[in-house]
Design an enzyme around this catalytic site. Sequence first.
Site, PDB file in Angstrom:
ATOM      1  N   CYS A  68      46.423  37.093  35.396  1.00 44.12           N
ATOM      2  CA  CYS A  68      45.436  36.968  35.960  1.00 44.12           C
ATOM      3  C   CYS A  68      45.223  38.674  36.369  1.00 44.12           C
ATOM      4  CB  CYS A  68      45.005  36.104  37.048  1.00 44.12           C
ATOM      5  SG  CYS A  68      43.274  35.969  37.831  1.00 44.12           S
ATOM      6  N   HIS A  69      45.002  38.614  37.760  1.00 47.39           N
ATOM      7  CA  HIS A  69      44.974  40.120  38.409  1.00 47.39           C
ATOM      8  C   HIS A  69      46.287  40.980  38.413  1.00 47.39           C
ATOM      9  CE1 HIS A  69      40.907  38.552  39.241  1.00 47.39           C
ATOM     10  NE2 HIS A  69      40.519  39.987  39.164  1.00 47.39           N
TER      11      HIS A  69
END
Length: 207
Positions: free
Chosen positions: A112-113
């Site tokens: 994800c991030h």
Amino acid sequence: MAESLNGKRIAFLATTGVEQAELEEPRKAVEEAGAETDLVSLEPGEVQAHQHLEIGDTFPVDKVASEVSASDYHGLVLPGGVANPDFLRQDADAVRFVREFVESGKPVGVICHGPWTLIEADVVRGKTLTSYPSLRTDLVNAGAEWVDEEVHVDNGLVSSRRPDDLPAFCDKIVEEFAEGRHEDLAAQTAAADQAADASDFVASDAR
């Protein structure tokens, strides 16, 4: 596979704002495969997780980043959540810890991030990985090749895009952690650093 990580210790680096599923599910997967795990964070106490935009559960911190090194672990997982990696990338000890891992060639899982911290550690140059789509430009600007895949592996660097990818991500990190240190990851990182240094020298000399 149920016991493929016996004798291994895996670090999960996270702080406030970590996406709960991206912490819980990979941790469960590696523990069920036989590994011991530590939640490494910026301060002692607890980490407040989120479930998307909602407040989630809290998780006790096992170690703080200032007290650990890559030599203490066999693998590293960087969960996502927007706030979590934003805090991590501002902490010198967290960034140092991440860079040690990639430079050592030990396997790293990031979702994800999470790649924001890899970018801050300057270890994505020359590597191919995926992420949450909004990080694509950040990764490309940092010298990485971005791909839109459920899970991608580049010499022990395992990356995925979002919580929906967790089943594939969990299977792949267990596999890579079982394989252990990847000499090619360490060599790839060193070569990218040397190329960047040479480029900086040429640019400086031209001025």
